[in-house]
Design a protein around this motif. Sequence first.
Motif, PDB file in Angstrom:
ATOM      1  N   ARG A 185       0.832  -1.207   0.000  1.00  0.00           N
ATOM      2  CA  ARG A 185       0.000   0.000   0.000  1.00  0.00           C
ATOM      3  C   ARG A 185       0.868   1.258   0.000  1.00  0.00           C
ATOM      4  O   ARG A 185       0.571   2.222  -0.706  1.00  0.00           O
ATOM      5  CB  ARG A 185      -0.903  -0.009   1.245  1.00  0.00           C
ATOM      6  N   ALA A 186       1.965   1.241   0.757  1.00  0.00           N
ATOM      7  CA  ALA A 186       2.875   2.384   0.798  1.00  0.00           C
ATOM      8  C   ALA A 186       3.496   2.624  -0.573  1.00  0.00           C
ATOM      9  O   ALA A 186       3.638   3.770  -1.019  1.00  0.00           O
ATOM     10  CB  ALA A 186       3.966   2.147   1.846  1.00  0.00           C
ATOM     11  N   GLU A 187       3.837   1.525  -1.269  1.00  0.00           N
ATOM     12  CA  GLU A 187       4.402   1.643  -2.607  1.00  0.00           C
ATOM     13  C   GLU A 187       3.374   2.219  -3.578  1.00  0.00           C
ATOM     14  O   GLU A 187       3.699   3.077  -4.413  1.00  0.00           O
ATOM     15  CB  GLU A 187       4.861   0.267  -3.089  1.00  0.00           C
ATOM     16  N   ASP A 188       2.124   1.765  -3.470  1.00  0.00           N
ATOM     17  CA  ASP A 188       1.052   2.296  -4.328  1.00  0.00           C
ATOM     18  C   ASP A 188       0.868   3.792  -4.110  1.00  0.00           C
ATOM     19  O   ASP A 188       0.683   4.549  -5.073  1.00  0.00           O
ATOM     20  CB  ASP A 188      -0.263   1.568  -4.041  1.00  0.00           C
TER      21      ASP A 188
ATOM     22  N   ARG B 160       3.079   5.916  -3.014  1.00  0.00           N
ATOM     23  CA  ARG B 160       4.226   6.637  -3.585  1.00  0.00           C
ATOM     24  C   ARG B 160       4.061   6.787  -5.089  1.00  0.00           C
ATOM     25  O   ARG B 160       4.307   7.863  -5.653  1.00  0.00           O
ATOM     26  CB  ARG B 160       5.528   5.888  -3.263  1.00  0.00           C
ATOM     27  N   ASN B 161       3.605   5.714  -5.741  1.00  0.00           N
ATOM     28  CA  ASN B 161       3.389   5.781  -7.193  1.00  0.00           C
ATOM     29  C   ASN B 161       2.284   6.770  -7.544  1.00  0.00           C
ATOM     30  O   ASN B 161       2.369   7.483  -8.545  1.00  0.00           O
ATOM     31  CB  ASN B 161       3.034   4.397  -7.729  1.00  0.00           C
ATOM     32  N   GLU B 162       1.234   6.805  -6.704  1.00  0.00           N
ATOM     33  CA  GLU B 162       0.144   7.758  -6.939  1.00  0.00           C
ATOM     34  C   GLU B 162       0.659   9.188  -6.855  1.00  0.00           C
ATOM     35  O   GLU B 162       0.290  10.045  -7.651  1.00  0.00           O
ATOM     36  CB  GLU B 162      -0.969   7.544  -5.918  1.00  0.00           C
ATOM     37  N   ARG B 163       1.521   9.437  -5.856  1.00  0.00           N
ATOM     38  CA  ARG B 163       2.052  10.796  -5.686  1.00  0.00           C
ATOM     39  C   ARG B 163       2.930  11.181  -6.872  1.00  0.00           C
ATOM     40  O   ARG B 163       2.907  12.316  -7.348  1.00  0.00           O
ATOM     41  CB  ARG B 163       2.824  10.888  -4.367  1.00  0.00           C
ATOM     42  N   ILE B 164       3.735  10.199  -7.359  1.00  0.00           N
ATOM     43  CA  ILE B 164       4.583  10.471  -8.519  1.00  0.00           C
ATOM     44  C   ILE B 164       3.730  10.763  -9.742  1.00  0.00           C
ATOM     45  O   ILE B 164       3.972  11.707 -10.497  1.00  0.00           O
ATOM     46  CB  ILE B 164       5.515   9.272  -8.789  1.00  0.00           C
ATOM     47  N   THR B 165       2.672   9.946  -9.934  1.00  0.00           N
ATOM     48  CA  THR B 165       1.758  10.145 -11.062  1.00  0.00           C
ATOM     49  C   THR B 165       1.069  11.495 -10.981  1.00  0.00           C
ATOM     50  O   THR B 165       0.910  12.199 -11.969  1.00  0.00           O
ATOM     51  CB  THR B 165       0.702   9.026 -11.100  1.00  0.00           C
ATOM     52  N   ALA B 166       0.659  11.847  -9.753  1.00  0.00           N
ATOM     53  CA  ALA B 166      -0.033  13.130  -9.561  1.00  0.00           C
ATOM     54  C   ALA B 166       0.867  14.288  -9.926  1.00  0.00           C
ATOM     55  O   ALA B 166       0.455  15.262 -10.550  1.00  0.00           O
ATOM     56  CB  ALA B 166      -0.504  13.257  -8.120  1.00  0.00           C
TER      57      ALA B 166
END
Length: 503
Positions: free
Chosen positions: A246-249, A251-257
Amino acid sequence: MAKKKEILDEDDLDKLEDRPPVLTIMGHVDHGKVAAAEAGGITQGIGAYKVQVPIDGKAQTCVFLDTPGHEAFGAMRARGARVTDIAVIVVAADDGIRPQTSEAIAHAKAAGVPIVVAINKISALKGENVDDLLETIMLVSELQELKANPHRNAKGTVIEAGLDKSKGPVATVIVQNGTLKRGDVVVCGEAFGKVRALFDDKVKRVDEAGPSIPVQVIGLNNVPLAGDEFEVVGSLDIAREKAESRAEDLRNERITAKAGDGKVTLSSFASAVSAGKNAGLDLHQLNIILKVDVQGSIEAVRQALQVLPQDNVTLKFLLQATGDVSTSDVDLAVASKAIIFGFNVRAPGSVKSYADNKNIEIRLYKVIYELIDDVRNAMEGLLDPVEEQVPIGSAEVRAVFSSGSGRVAGCMVTEGKIVKDCGIRVLRKGKEVHVGVLGSLRRVKEMVKEVNAGLECGIGIEEFGDWEEGDIIEAFNTVQKKRTLEEASASMSAAIEEVRIQL
């Protein structure tokens, strides 16, 4: 229920039992949230509390979320939480509808939950009619047929969390399905751990909590976020793995955002159809939050926008209120995938930054026609394009020949030009006998790409060979054409009329 986050599994359906309703009380800041808890003699201590309501001589449980107001409600909903079953909107009898009242109603409607309006500042201090309010709430609850399966591992949502000096990380959760027990291993978003202790709404230790019951959980390794889902898993290793995933997801969401993908803007709405990215949006509904300078502007803007045809794309006003754009407006936009329009108002720098972080677009206007044009362009961007046949030429069949691959029409191009791979319509005595694609085009036995008017040519179509002298060939190109709202509306009306005639 379809709008609530799915919390039931298929295996639960045969084991469902009634569960208490979960309520959130919202309203304007000084309209006095109804002291319904006092009627049950409860001292709240964990951000949520239970009330026993006597119905037909039998006590039934009702659960209240003690939130700071609709801002927290919206923030939780924006994170995907679907905890509340009923929203109670408190309105002061001596003050009426206020800006925060409208915002509270907008949040509740967008969440798709029933609304009970409580008129306050009349008799609440004496406790009059509080029982009637509770009975009304329980009636609304009964109509919803709220169910859960208590005979399984618990799942639910975090409604409040913090770091206690003596207890460490603590989280108040609502159990939405199953039963949470002391000793269970849980994962809450990025946090996980073994439940060392559970406290009820009276801050007393309990061994378990069933569906809809709020409890404070002690034993997590970290502080989760309000709105995080929790679930019981088989071991600490599984919990650790899920939490890290979940933490990795996230982080990826923040990068995508940060890359700008997924931002809710007018252009993203307009390009969603062509890009094929639905991303959870209803591509035939544009959600709008409207903030204006004075009350009269609301009606002016709405009337101007309602003139736009809405047979194919509808406008949904989630909130229409006076005043500058606020963080609460942004929270509502996040939760509902909406665009914020401001007319003769400001968006403070802090709100703009907050909106940017949440990937929400705020559009401010001084001229009403510019606002209308932008909304029209966004709505037309949501329409599926139509195919249109553009005529490019015509020819007459003068003779028919046989070839190794079939029959070929010897033609005279009478108008425009004939182009290889263009669309072909064959007409015989005014009636259409075939529509297809031109397969081969010859000029004096040579394959060519096009033949102009006044010249002879040989035309072949793979799936058609039933040529006759005197046939007329119409050549056309197929193009994708964007539709206006008026054109789409006319097409819809024509289709409806055709169906009506057939019936």
